[in-house]
Design a protein around this motif. Structure first.
Motif, short mmCIF file in Angstrom:
data_model
loop_
_atom_site.label_atom_id
_atom_site.label_comp_id
_atom_site.label_asym_id
_atom_site.label_seq_id
_atom_site.Cartn_x
_atom_site.Cartn_y
_atom_site.Cartn_z
N PRO B 114 -18.59 62.29 67.62
CA PRO B 114 -17.48 63.34 67.25
C PRO B 114 -16.23 62.44 67.52
N GLY B 115 -15.13 62.75 66.85
CA GLY B 115 -13.84 62.25 67.32
C GLY B 115 -13.01 61.57 65.85
N SER B 116 -13.97 61.38 64.96
CA SER B 116 -13.30 60.62 63.82
C SER B 116 -13.61 61.20 62.65
N PRO B 117 -12.60 61.24 61.58
CA PRO B 117 -12.97 61.78 60.29
C PRO B 117 -13.49 60.82 59.53
N ASP B 118 -13.98 61.12 58.33
CA ASP B 118 -14.35 60.23 57.36
C ASP B 118 -13.41 59.17 56.80
N LEU B 119 -13.50 57.96 57.41
CA LEU B 119 -12.44 56.78 57.17
C LEU B 119 -12.53 56.43 55.50
N SER B 120 -13.37 56.58 54.92
CA SER B 120 -13.61 56.06 53.54
C SER B 120 -13.05 57.00 52.69
N ALA B 121 -12.50 58.22 53.64
CA ALA B 121 -11.59 58.97 52.52
C ALA B 121 -9.96 59.02 52.66
N PHE B 122 -10.00 58.23 53.68
CA PHE B 122 -8.19 57.60 53.56
C PHE B 122 -7.82 57.63 52.26
N PRO B 123 -6.68 58.20 51.91
CA PRO B 123 -5.98 58.27 50.86
C PRO B 123 -5.27 57.13 50.41
N ARG B 124 -5.84 55.77 50.30
CA ARG B 124 -5.23 54.51 50.27
C ARG B 124 -4.31 54.32 49.15
N ALA B 125 -4.54 54.57 47.81
CA ALA B 125 -3.58 54.44 46.92
C ALA B 125 -2.41 55.49 47.02
N ALA B 126 -2.66 56.78 47.32
CA ALA B 126 -1.53 57.67 47.49
C ALA B 126 -0.67 57.24 48.54
N TRP B 127 -1.12 56.69 49.61
CA TRP B 127 -0.33 56.29 50.73
C TRP B 127 0.38 55.08 50.35
N ALA B 128 -0.20 54.05 49.74
CA ALA B 128 0.92 52.85 49.14
C ALA B 128 1.79 53.44 48.37
N ALA B 129 1.47 54.16 47.54
CA ALA B 129 2.55 54.60 46.45
C ALA B 129 3.51 55.49 47.22
N ALA B 130 3.33 56.34 48.16
CA ALA B 130 4.14 57.00 48.97
C ALA B 130 5.22 56.14 49.85
N ALA B 131 4.32 54.98 50.38
CA ALA B 131 5.24 54.00 51.20
C ALA B 131 6.34 53.25 50.54
N ARG B 132 5.76 53.24 48.98
CA ARG B 132 6.88 52.19 48.16
C ARG B 132 7.88 53.26 47.95
N ARG B 133 7.87 54.56 47.58
CA ARG B 133 8.85 55.44 47.26
C ARG B 133 9.68 55.63 48.52
N ALA B 134 9.14 55.68 49.66
CA ALA B 134 9.75 56.01 50.93
C ALA B 134 10.58 54.83 51.12
N LEU B 135 10.05 53.47 51.07
CA LEU B 135 10.98 52.34 51.23
C LEU B 135 12.23 52.43 50.51
N ALA B 136 11.94 52.63 48.94
CA ALA B 136 12.99 52.36 48.27
C ALA B 136 14.21 53.46 48.66
N ALA B 137 13.79 54.67 49.09
CA ALA B 137 14.65 55.67 49.36
C ALA B 137 15.50 55.57 50.85
N ALA B 138 14.84 54.85 51.50
CA ALA B 138 15.30 54.93 52.89
C ALA B 138 16.62 54.52 53.05
N PRO B 139 17.41 55.15 54.09
CA PRO B 139 18.82 54.32 54.39
C PRO B 139 18.59 53.21 55.00
N ASN B 140 19.46 52.30 55.00
CA ASN B 140 19.20 51.09 56.07
C ASN B 140 18.92 51.39 57.38
N GLU B 141 19.68 52.51 58.16
CA GLU B 141 19.50 52.59 59.50
C GLU B 141 18.21 52.92 59.93
#
Lengths: 471, 471
Positions: B114-141
C-alpha cells in the motif's frame, strides 16, 4: 432549546443549482448551521415535513440528514430526532473572519538588496521545454516514493557538471538533492550532531543570521570566525574547538573576498588533522568576471569537505534546488535526515534541471548571465567612480553583490538606508549581515543582480543620487 | 621529497582539446596530482622548463600554476618554488572509490504494497501543458524568495477546491503549502512543541511508523489510540492527557474504516473543552466509491482542527505537494517552522497545480482515477470471493488499499509475504503498520492502486494463486 419544526421559523433554504437535489439540500442546511440561523441543539423538522416544504423526495432529505450526521454537523438520537450538533456553527464563522492575507512586504520602486538574481532573466521557455521533454522521458518510478538522495538523472548530470566547472570530486552516489541551502544546512547540522557527535560549528562572522539559527536549532553551538581581506580566519579553528566549519571559500558572503590559498590549505589541514568537517557553501561559484573561478575547496579533500551548490543564484531561489556532494562517512546520516525531513525533493524540477544540464542549455544560460551580471557590475563601479568617488567598491569582481565602503565622515548606514527607502530604493547595510557598526566598518551590501533589467538603470541612478552627496 | 625538475621523470602531461591551452595544462597537472603521479611535496619544474617541454607560452604555465595554487593543489613559497600540496591527491582517490550507487530496492514483478497510487496514470501531458501556461503567466516575484506559506495562486485554488469537495472551511491566508505530509508532520510537531507548549500527541495505533518517529524527533511524546471498527478510540484522549491528536477520519490508514459520527463529535468536543489540537490527515479523501465522501472533520471546528491534504495519492508522491489549512492560533508558529525548514516550497509545481485546479483538469483527473481505482477494488473483491472465499475484505469501499483478513488457521502473514516474494509479488502484512500479531489479527494490507495498469491483472492473479490455497 428551539424546536424548528414547531416554532414556525422560516429557514429560507435556497437550493442552488448543480450537484443534484440532495447535495443542494445538504449545502443549504450546512450553510444555515454555519451562519447561525440554525443554532446548536435546534431540532430539525421531520424529513417528511421538510421534503414537502422544499418540494423534493422524502428520501432526498433523509439522505442529506444522514450525510450531515456522518460529518458531525447534526446529531441523531433515537427518540430525540435530528438536531444541530453543539458548536458546529460559531467556530467556523470566527475562523473565517480570522487572519487577513499578508502583504508581500513593503513595495519599493527599486531593490538593490543582496541575495537574489535577476528574476526577470529566469529562462521560462527553456525550462518549460525541458520539463516537457523530461516528463515524457521519465520512468514511472520517478513519480513514486524513492531514494531520498534524489533522481539519479540529476545526480549524474551534476557530478559531471561540477567536476568540469568547479573541480568537485564526487560521484552520483555521494550526492543528495535538497530544497535549497536552508534545508541543506539543517540536514547537515542534525546529521553532524546526531550521528557524528559534533557539538560546535564555526561560522563566518559575516553572513546570513538565519543560517546560525538553523544550525543552533539542529543542536550545535556556533562560534564566529572573523573575516578579513583573505576570507575567514581559519587559523582560529583549533582554538575554537570546533567540530565543523561553514565557509564560503570562492566568494565570502557578504565581504566579497575569496579565501586565500594559504587559508584554503590551512582549512583542509585542520580537517585532516582532527577529523573536522568543512562545509563549502559555493552559492555563486559560477560567477567570476576577472579571471577563471577558483575551483572548489572540496576537490582538495573530498573525504573532509561537504560541497554545497545551488540553483538559487544561477537560475532562481523559487526553484528551491540545491545539492550536496558528501564525504562517504557522512552520507548515511544526511540521507537519514533527508528522509525524515521530506522523504525526497520534488522530482519534476530535478528531472528538468538534469535535462537542461545534459542538453547544454544550462551552460549557455550561465554564460549569458555571467556576461549580464558582469556588465551590471561594470556599470555600478563606473557610475560610482564618477559620481561618488569617496565610496570604495571592495571585494573581487564576482557574484551578484558588491560591498560599498563608505568614507570616514559619511552619514550612518542606517540613515542612508532609511533615506533610500523614502525615495523608493531598498538598500541593506553590512551591519545587518554581521558587519560591525561604527565609522570604520560602515558599508552597504549592494545586490546589483537583484533588479529586473528594465529597472537597473533607475536603481543605479537612485543609488548614485543618494551617495553623490557623500564627500 | 622529490624534485621533479631534476629527477627527469617523464610526466606525460596530456593536453586534451577544448577550453584553451591554460585550462588543458591545469587539467593535466590536476590529474597528475590526483592519480598520485605527482606526490605531495614534489617540486614542479620551473615554468620556463615545462613551457618548453609542452611547447606552450611560459605565461600559460605560470597562470596554470597560479590557478592551482589558488585552488590549493599546489603551494608556492619564495625560495622553495612550486610544490604539490600535502595530501591533495590520495584523499580524492579514496573518496572516488567509495560508496557504490545503491540499488533501487529488490525488484518484484508485481507490487501490491500500500501507499502508492498508480504511477503510470500520472497525467504527464496535462501537467506539462499546465506548467507551460503557469510559467508564462507567473509574475517575476514568483521565482524569488517569498512568503513561506507558498504561492497565493495555489492557496486560493485549494481553499476553493477543498471547500467544494471536502467541506473544508478556510481561506488562502490560513494555508501553508508543504513538501508532502512527512514535512507537514514535522512542522506541526515542532510548532506545537515550541510555541504551544505541547508535550504529548496521540496517534492511531495503526499507521506508518515513520510518522511517530518524526513527531518524537519534534520533541513530542507519542501515545497510541487503539483502532476498532469505528476508527480511533478518541474517548481515550482525555485520559491519555494528550495535547494533540493525529487522525485519519475519512479512511483510517490502514484499517480502512471511517471515524464514526459519534467519535467525530467526541474528537471535536475534546478539542473545544481543553484547547487540544486535532490534525486531520485527509490523505485519500477524494476516493470513496460507495457513497458521497464524508466531509472533512475540519469543517466542524476550523479553530481546533488542522486539515492536511496531499497530492501524493491523487497525482503522485514524487511531486511532494501537500497543504495545511490551519487554525489562526497555529498559523504563525507553523510559518516560522516552514521558513526554517526550507523557506518555501518549490514554486513551479505549485503554480502548475493551481493552473490544473483552476482549469478543471484536476477535477477531471480525480474523477477518472476514482473510476479507475473503484474498478480495481471491484475486481479484487470479486476475484477473492471466487478464489479465496475464506479471506474477508474489511473496511469501506474507498482509497487505494484494502485490508484482507485471513481466516483462523491460515499460515502466518510473514510466511505468506515471504512466499509471495519468492513468486515475485511484493505484499505487506498489517503487522508492519502496527497491527497485532497472532491468529486473530492476521491480515494483509493490499495496495490495489499500486500496480501500473498493464500489471494489475497479473498482480491479482498472483495474489489469488497464493491465497486460494488457504482454507
Amino acid at each position: 432549546m428551539n424546536d424548528w419544526a414547531n416554532s414556525g421559523v422560516d429557514l429560507h433554504l435556497e437550493l442552488t443549482a448543480g450537484g443534484g437535489t440532495r447535495v443542494a439540500v445538504e449545502g443549504a442546511l450546512r450553510e444555515a448551521v454555519r451562519d447561525g440561523r440554525l443554532a446548536a441543539g435546534t431540532r430539525l423538522p421531520a424529513t417528511r415535513v421538510l421534503a414537502a416544504d422544499l418540494g423534493v423526495a422524502r428520501n432526498t432529505v433523509a439522505d442529506a440528514y444522514a450525510q450531515l450526521v456522518a460529518e458531525g454537523w447534526l446529531t441523531a438520537r433515537q427518540g430525540s430526532g435530528t438536531r444541530v450538533a453543539a458548536g458546529a456553527g460559531a467556530a467556523a464563522q470566527r475562523a473565517a473572519a480570522a487572519v487577513p492575507e499578508r502583504a508581500g512586504g513593503e513595495r519599493y520602486a527599486y531593490d538593490l538588496r543582496p541575495g537574489s538574481p535577476d528574476l526577470s532573466a529566469f529562462p521560462r521557455a527553456a525550462w518549460a521545454a525541458a520539463a516537457r521533454r523530461a516528463l515524457a522521458a521519465a520512468p514511472n518510478e520517478a513519480f513514486g516514493y524513492q531514494d531520498p538522495r534524489g533522481r539519479p538523472e540529476l545526480r549524474g548530470a551534476l557530478a559531471e557538471y561540477l567536476a568540469r566547472v568547479r573541480g568537485v570530486r564526487t560521484e552520483p552516489a555521494l550526492m543528495v538533492v535538497c530544497t535549497g541551502f536552508v534545508q541543506a544546512a539543517g540536514l547537515l547540522g542534525r546529521a553532524l550532531r546526531a550521528e557524528h557527535g559534533a557539538r560546535r560549528i564555526a561560522v563566518e562572522a559575516l553572513g546570513y543570521p538565519d543560517t546560525r539559527t538553523i544550525l543552533r536549532l539542529a543542536g550545535l553551538e556556533t562560534v564566529s570566525l572573523p573575516v578579513d581581506g583573505d576570507g575567514a580566519r581559519v587559523e582560529g579553528l583549533r582554538e575554537a574547538r570546533a567540530d565543523a566549519v561553514l565557509l564560503t571559500p570562492a566568494h565570502q558572503f557578504p565581504a566579497g573576498v575569496p579565501l586565500s590559498p594559504t587559508r584554503r590549505t590551512a582549512a583542509v589541514a585542520w580537517a585532516r588533522a582532527g577529523g573536522g568537517v568543512v562545509i563549502e557553501d559555493d552559492y555563486d561559484g559560477e560567477f567570476r568576471y576577472d579571471r577563471q573561478p577558483v575551483g572548489a575547496l572540496q576537490g582538495l579533500a573530498p573525504e573532509h569537505v561537504v560541497y554545497a551548490g545551488t540553483a538559487s543564484k544561477s537560475l532562481a531561489p523559487g526553484l528551491r534546488l540545491a545539492w550536496l556532494a558528501l564525504p562517504p562517512a557522512l552520507l548515511d546520516a544526511v540521507v537519514a535526515q533527508k528522509r525524515l525531513a521530506d522523504h525526497v525533493s520534488p522530482v519534476i524540477d530535478q528531472l528538468t534541471l538534469a535535462e537542461l544540464i545534459a542538453s547544454g542549455a544550462y551552460d549557455r544560460h550561465v554564460r549569458r548571465m555571467r556576461l549580464h551580471y558582469r556588465r551590471r557590475r561594470d556599470r555600478l563601479t563606473a557610475a560610482l567612480a564618477e559620481r561618488a568617488p569617496g565610496v570604495r567598491v571592495s571585494g573581487i569582481a564576482a557574484g551578484l553583490h558588491a560591498v560599498l565602503e563608505l568614507p570616514p565622515g559619511a552619514p550612518p548606514v542606517a540613515y542612508l538606508v532609511s533615506r533610500a527607502a523614502q525615495r523608493g530604493l531598498a538598500l541593506q547595510g553590512l551591519d545587518a549581515l554581521g558587519g560591525e557598526e561604527g565609522a570604520a566598518g560602515q558599508a552597504l551590501v549592494v545586490g546589483y543582480g537583484t533588479p529586473p533589467e528594465h529597472a537597473f538603470a533607475g536603481a543605479l541612478e537612485a543609488l548614485c543620487g543618494l551617495l553623490s552627496a557623500i564627500r
